[in-house]
Design a protein around this motif. Structure first.
Motif, PDB file in Angstrom:
ATOM      1  N   LEU A 123      31.578   1.505  -5.565  1.00 38.54           N
ATOM      2  CA  LEU A 123      30.647   1.402  -6.691  1.00 38.54           C
ATOM      3  C   LEU A 123      29.185   1.587  -6.288  1.00 38.54           C
ATOM      4  O   LEU A 123      28.450   2.341  -6.924  1.00 38.54           O
ATOM      5  CB  LEU A 123      30.779   0.030  -7.362  1.00 38.54           C
ATOM      6  CG  LEU A 123      31.983  -0.233  -8.224  1.00 38.54           C
ATOM      7  CD1 LEU A 123      31.949  -1.669  -8.746  1.00 38.54           C
ATOM      8  CD2 LEU A 123      32.042   0.745  -9.384  1.00 38.54           C
ATOM      9  N   LEU A 126      26.434   4.618  -7.505  1.00 39.61           N
ATOM     10  CA  LEU A 126      25.353   4.404  -8.451  1.00 39.61           C
ATOM     11  C   LEU A 126      23.992   4.731  -7.822  1.00 39.61           C
ATOM     12  O   LEU A 126      23.111   5.259  -8.505  1.00 39.61           O
ATOM     13  CB  LEU A 126      25.375   2.974  -9.001  1.00 39.61           C
ATOM     14  CG  LEU A 126      24.631   2.793 -10.316  1.00 39.61           C
ATOM     15  CD1 LEU A 126      25.229   3.655 -11.429  1.00 39.61           C
ATOM     16  CD2 LEU A 126      24.616   1.337 -10.741  1.00 39.61           C
ATOM     17  N   HIS A 157      23.690   8.376  -8.081  1.00 41.22           N
ATOM     18  CA  HIS A 157      23.476   8.732  -9.487  1.00 41.22           C
ATOM     19  C   HIS A 157      21.995   8.571  -9.838  1.00 41.22           C
ATOM     20  O   HIS A 157      21.403   9.437 -10.494  1.00 41.22           O
ATOM     21  CB  HIS A 157      24.357   7.844 -10.367  1.00 41.22           C
ATOM     22  CG  HIS A 157      24.715   8.435 -11.673  1.00 41.22           C
ATOM     23  ND1 HIS A 157      25.704   9.371 -11.831  1.00 41.22           N
ATOM     24  CD2 HIS A 157      24.206   8.211 -12.904  1.00 41.22           C
ATOM     25  CE1 HIS A 157      25.800   9.691 -13.103  1.00 41.22           C
ATOM     26  NE2 HIS A 157      24.892   9.013 -13.773  1.00 41.22           N
ATOM     27  N   GLU A 176      19.694   1.957 -11.523  1.00 45.19           N
ATOM     28  CA  GLU A 176      20.854   2.494 -10.809  1.00 45.19           C
ATOM     29  C   GLU A 176      20.694   2.352  -9.301  1.00 45.19           C
ATOM     30  O   GLU A 176      21.614   1.905  -8.612  1.00 45.19           O
ATOM     31  CB  GLU A 176      21.077   3.964 -11.193  1.00 45.19           C
ATOM     32  CG  GLU A 176      21.591   4.135 -12.598  1.00 45.19           C
ATOM     33  CD  GLU A 176      21.584   5.569 -13.082  1.00 45.19           C
ATOM     34  OE1 GLU A 176      22.117   5.786 -14.185  1.00 45.19           O
ATOM     35  OE2 GLU A 176      21.052   6.466 -12.395  1.00 45.19           O
ATOM     36  N   GLY A 187      22.819  -0.448  -7.362  1.00 42.89           N
ATOM     37  CA  GLY A 187      23.728   0.172  -6.399  1.00 42.89           C
ATOM     38  C   GLY A 187      23.523  -0.357  -4.991  1.00 42.89           C
ATOM     39  O   GLY A 187      24.483  -0.657  -4.278  1.00 42.89           O
ATOM     40  N   PHE A 193      25.319  -2.967 -13.854  1.00 43.32           N
ATOM     41  CA  PHE A 193      26.305  -1.894 -13.992  1.00 43.32           C
ATOM     42  C   PHE A 193      26.836  -1.840 -15.424  1.00 43.32           C
ATOM     43  O   PHE A 193      26.932  -0.775 -16.023  1.00 43.32           O
ATOM     44  CB  PHE A 193      27.484  -2.105 -13.032  1.00 43.32           C
ATOM     45  CG  PHE A 193      27.306  -1.522 -11.666  1.00 43.32           C
ATOM     46  CD1 PHE A 193      28.048  -0.423 -11.269  1.00 43.32           C
ATOM     47  CD2 PHE A 193      26.421  -2.077 -10.751  1.00 43.32           C
ATOM     48  CE1 PHE A 193      27.914   0.108  -9.994  1.00 43.32           C
ATOM     49  CE2 PHE A 193      26.282  -1.551  -9.486  1.00 43.32           C
ATOM     50  CZ  PHE A 193      27.026  -0.453  -9.098  1.00 43.32           C
ATOM     51  N   LEU A 242      24.125  -0.514 -17.869  1.00 41.55           N
ATOM     52  CA  LEU A 242      23.937   0.929 -17.707  1.00 41.55           C
ATOM     53  C   LEU A 242      25.100   1.719 -18.311  1.00 41.55           C
ATOM     54  O   LEU A 242      24.892   2.711 -19.028  1.00 41.55           O
ATOM     55  CB  LEU A 242      23.810   1.277 -16.226  1.00 41.55           C
ATOM     56  CG  LEU A 242      22.512   0.879 -15.530  1.00 41.55           C
ATOM     57  CD1 LEU A 242      22.701   0.849 -14.022  1.00 41.55           C
ATOM     58  CD2 LEU A 242      21.390   1.829 -15.921  1.00 41.55           C
ATOM     59  N   MET A 243      26.308   1.305 -17.996  1.00 36.51           N
ATOM     60  CA  MET A 243      27.487   2.040 -18.462  1.00 36.51           C
ATOM     61  C   MET A 243      27.668   1.915 -19.972  1.00 36.51           C
ATOM     62  O   MET A 243      28.122   2.852 -20.629  1.00 36.51           O
ATOM     63  CB  MET A 243      28.747   1.565 -17.728  1.00 36.51           C
ATOM     64  CG  MET A 243      28.734   1.831 -16.221  1.00 36.51           C
ATOM     65  SD  MET A 243      28.488   3.565 -15.771  1.00 36.51           S
ATOM     66  CE  MET A 243      26.914   3.485 -14.919  1.00 36.51           C
ATOM     67  N   VAL A 291      32.671   5.810 -17.592  1.00 32.27           N
ATOM     68  CA  VAL A 291      31.727   4.700 -17.679  1.00 32.27           C
ATOM     69  C   VAL A 291      32.428   3.394 -18.028  1.00 32.27           C
ATOM     70  O   VAL A 291      32.020   2.323 -17.571  1.00 32.27           O
ATOM     71  CB  VAL A 291      30.545   5.006 -18.629  1.00 32.27           C
ATOM     72  CG1 VAL A 291      29.696   6.135 -18.062  1.00 32.27           C
ATOM     73  CG2 VAL A 291      30.993   5.313 -20.037  1.00 32.27           C
ATOM     74  N   VAL A 329      33.961   2.228 -14.683  1.00 29.09           N
ATOM     75  CA  VAL A 329      32.939   1.690 -13.779  1.00 29.09           C
ATOM     76  C   VAL A 329      32.527   0.289 -14.234  1.00 29.09           C
ATOM     77  O   VAL A 329      32.428  -0.636 -13.422  1.00 29.09           O
ATOM     78  CB  VAL A 329      31.721   2.632 -13.686  1.00 29.09           C
ATOM     79  CG1 VAL A 329      30.556   1.965 -12.957  1.00 29.09           C
ATOM     80  CG2 VAL A 329      32.113   3.929 -12.988  1.00 29.09           C
TER      81      VAL A 329
END
Length: 173
Positions: free
Chosen positions: A22, A26, A29, A64, A68, A84, A87-88, A111, A114
């Motif tokens: 994970l 991220l 990303h 992110e 992350g 997380f 964001l997702m 998403v 995740v």
């Protein structure tokens, strides 16, 4: 194997694998958003209806990268998992909205997965090989899973309520 006989080492390895799957994903990303400048990301966010696009491009990239790194290191794991989920959730409700479930059709499959794995990590914790463990922080368990889920959903809802202004694409004919 008796499912109740999972060793601490096995849980530590599983947590480390989840963190290494994970966290760096991220971070990369977020770095992808800033690589070559944020102007493209700003325009993309604005086209999704996130206003102002310049602000959301920066907030998303920073969140992110930060979340992350924290998940990778196993630092403030329950709170990092919440980032997380937030964001997702925003991604699911903006970029993936109305495209169904499956990612090959632009849907929210990725998403959702995740976010769910992040909640699972908040429940099981970062394991012994983490900064949380080294610092004596206990930010894992069912309660922290709930914090990650509910807090992430609430943060996404607040962001969307204050900043989501999609263009009306309906025809007046």
């Amino acid at each position: 194997m008796d499912p109740t006989a999972i060793s601490t080492t096995e849980l530590d390895v599983a947590s480390l694998v989840l963190r290494l799957a994970l966290g760096p994903m991220l971070v990369l990303h977020g770095l992808n958003k800033v690589r070559g400048g944020l102007s493209g990301t700003e325009k993309w966010f604005a086209s999704l209806g996130l206003r102002p696009g310049w602000l959301h491009a920066r907030v998303a990239a920073a969140t992110e990268i930060g979340a992350g790194v924290f998940v990778t290191l196993g630092l403030l794991t329950g709170l990092s998992a919440m980032a997380f989920v937030g964001l997702m959730t925003v991604a699911a409700l903006t970029d993936h909205r109305g495209k169904g479930y499956f990612i090959f059709k632009g849907g929210a499959e990725y998403v959702v997965l995740v976010a769910m794995v992040a909640v699972g990590l908040a429940v099981v914790g970062p394991g012994r090989w983490s900064l949380d463990s080294a610092l004596g922080l206990d930010l894992a368990g069912i309660g922290w899973g709930a914090v990650a889920l509910v807090g992430g959903l609430a943060a996404a809802a607040a962001l969307l309520a204050t900043s989501y202004r999609p263009q009306n694409t309906r025809s007046n004919a």
